[in-house]
Motif scaffolding. Structure first.
Motif, short mmCIF file in Angstrom:
data_model
loop_
_atom_site.label_atom_id
_atom_site.label_comp_id
_atom_site.label_asym_id
_atom_site.label_seq_id
_atom_site.Cartn_x
_atom_site.Cartn_y
_atom_site.Cartn_z
N SER A 9 82.98 -4.84 93.14
CA SER A 9 82.88 -3.55 93.81
C SER A 9 83.46 -2.45 92.95
O SER A 9 84.42 -2.65 92.24
N GLY A 26 87.45 0.86 94.74
CA GLY A 26 87.86 -0.25 93.90
C GLY A 26 88.04 0.09 92.44
O GLY A 26 88.50 -0.73 91.67
N THR A 410 83.93 -6.94 96.20
CA THR A 410 85.13 -7.42 95.52
C THR A 410 85.54 -8.75 96.12
O THR A 410 85.41 -8.96 97.34
N PRO A 464 89.89 -4.94 99.31
CA PRO A 464 88.85 -5.89 99.70
C PRO A 464 88.70 -6.05 101.20
O PRO A 464 87.59 -6.32 101.69
N GLU A 467 86.60 -3.30 102.55
CA GLU A 467 85.19 -3.58 102.23
C GLU A 467 84.56 -4.48 103.29
O GLU A 467 83.38 -4.32 103.62
#
Length: 537
Positions: A9, A26, A410, A464, A467
């Motif tokens: 990412s 990221g 990620t 993460p 995400e």
């Protein structure tokens, strides 16, 4: 073209904050200091903006207003780029058909069965299903020839993973009654098309694109041409817009497929200004010269001639190889009138097809050996006519395939997500409790202490866990995704509570998905797709 085992990412497009639905940023992925697009490697992208500059990928924001009821991955900037997606969006809006007709478009993506499907693959599953819901014909393929040739998997291993990928695709909502699922190894039409496409590609070209060398197995190279056939397969019935949803590492496949689609065509349509052919840069110079001289021309003046344009370019155009070539061609043209026209160049046409094209061109035209110039048609009408004549005479008439590109996810441990690192990803087959535990153990974008988190806010763009909300857990609820983001960066949301909520949602998702996989098993057995390869073990 196949979605495999790497998902990283990087940075957020300008639109993410504008739409109120931020997506994780990221920064630059670890080890990705430059852009290298390798379809079989563990590619990450350090800066997605470089893809616009170096490879000609266009920003998805530019086409987003044309998309009917855009998917949340589009709205949140997870889909960041595209090639020529406007034609697909127009077809789905029925601009080219009618308000009550299905979209005359298709979507296709493939999956290399090298391991269990995971949450990174779910993005592509969702993109296929969303396009199908918008009326596009949907194709999902298992790239088993590629898995065997490029990764050396046995057919037993491939069969096991094939069934798993198909179950998840069906469980997520793919409608096999309105789409097609197939394996490369059992689709004879794809293999026959690959053979024909192979006549338009050569080893030097594949070496330049994929870094093949004298040690590369022939079957490996064949798998590339098979993927080209996959990409063009939805147009075997008729030419139409087709979109290929992929990660940016698969762009070399898309570019080669677009080139091969053009090389298979009977005719190439260009714009011209004189009887001779020039390249694109030279054509732009001729256009500038013509427009300038035409604007200066009086009623009693004669037509703009090639020699006039040559003199104008010597005076007004910057020195360049293109200018030198254009001036030389114009000097050779002498007193020939310079006039805009569309040109049909014979690339692969049969004699009968070329004669049919000549007859079909209406209005003023000039016929040369190998091309026809038409003076009363625009470019779009000429493209349509060339394709119509080609199809009527047994050609494919391929349209260049379009593509959309999603950001890599990620890994939960930071860095790249990989199937070979179980802690970095969540398999769609993971026990729901294991999925819960993986999220609880994931790296975050939080500060060192709760006090600093409240004071400075968290770094959701490098998290993460955020995400997971943006790509999956928030679903279609943009307000929820935005709320998580704002609470994080505003210091209201602490990582422990955030991970607990995400872990619970992940457990619920996996539990529901696996129940639907069990329901899809019976449906899969009824489909016309071979789950056990007939190939020798």
């Amino acid at each position: 073209m196949t979605d495999d085992d790497t998902h990283g990412s990087d940075d957020t497009p300008p639109s993410a904050a504008d739409t109120g639905t931020p997506v994780a940023d990221g920064g630059s992925a670890a080890g990705a200091d430059d852009v290298a697009l390798d379809p079989w490697g563990s590619s990450t992208v350090g800066d997605y903006r470089k893809l616009f500059e170096e490879f000609g990928i266009e920003e998805f924001d530019d086409v987003l207003p044309e998309v009917p009821e855009p998917h949340y991955l589009m709205r949140r900037g997870v889909l960041f780029g595209h090639r020529d997606y406007g034609r697909v969006a127009r077809a789905m809006r029925n601009d080219t058909t009618g308000p009550d007709e299905p979209a005359d478009a298709a979507v296709l993506s493939g999956f290399m069965p090298t391991g269990d499907p995971h949450i990174g693959h779910k993005m592509v599953f969702d993109e296929i299903i969303w396009h199908q819901e918008q009326g596009a014909d949907a194709f999902g393929l298992i790239a088993d020839l590629e898995a065997h040739a490029a990764r050396g998997l046995s057919w037993d291993e491939i069969d096991e993973h094939t069934r798993s990928y198909l179950l998840s695709l069906l469980a997520l909502g793919f409608d096999p009654g309105e789409g097609e699922l197939y394996r490369q190894s059992t689709n004879r039409e794809v293999q026959d098309l690959a053979f024909e496409l192979g006549t338009k590609a050569n080893f030097s070209e594949l070496s330049a694109i994929y870094d093949f060398d004298g040690e590369t197995e022939v079957s490996y190279m064949q798998s590339v041409v098979t993927q080209m056939a996959d990409i063009l397969y939805p147009q075997l019935e008729k030419p139409r817009p087709v979109v290929i949803p992929v990660g940016p590492d698969q762009d070399p496949h898309v570019r080669l497929a677009r080139d091969l689609a053009a090389r298979m065509r009977f005719f190439k349509v260009t714009e011209g200004y004189a009887s001779f052919e020039v390249d694109d840069e030279e054509r732009d110079l001729l256009a500038r010269a013509y427009e300038a001289l035409e604007a200066e021309r009086g009623e009693d003046d004669g037509p703009v001639r090639c020699e006039d344009a040559a003199d104008w370019l010597r005076e007004h155009a910057d020195a360049s190889d293109a200018r030198a070539g254009a001036v030389e061609s114009l000097d050779s043209g002498g007193k020939e009138p310079l006039r805009p026209r569309v040109r049909f160049l014979d690339r692969n046409a049969t004699d009968e097809a070329f004669e049919a094209l000549i007859d079909a061109v209406e209005g003023e035209k000039r016929v040369f050996e190998g091309h026809v110039d038409a003076f009363d048609m625009d470019r779009a009408a000429a493209e349509d006519l060339a394709r119509e004549v080609e199809v009527e005479h047994g050609g494919y008439g391929f349209q260049p395939p379009s593509s959309v590109y999603h950001r890599f996810m990620t890994g939960l441990t930071g860095g790249k997500m990989s199937s070979s690192v179980p802690a970095s990803h969540i398999s769609l087959l993971d026990d729901p409790e294991d999925g819960y535990d993986k999220v609880k153990s994931a790296a975050t974008g939080g500060r060192e202490t709760a006090e600093k988190q409240r004071e400075l806010g968290g770094e959701a763009d490098e998290c993460p866990v955020y995400e997971l909300y943006a790509y999956l857990l928030a679903g279609d609820d943009d307000e929820f995704a935005a709320e998580v983001y704002e609470e994080c960066v505003g210091g209201e949301r602490l990582c422990g509570d955030c991970k607990e909520q995400a872990a619970t949602l992940m457990r619920e998702f996996l539990d529901e998905h696996q129940e639907k996989r069990e329901e899809a098993a019976e449906l899969l057995e009824e489909l016309d797709i071979e789950l056990e390869s007939p190939r020798k073990r």
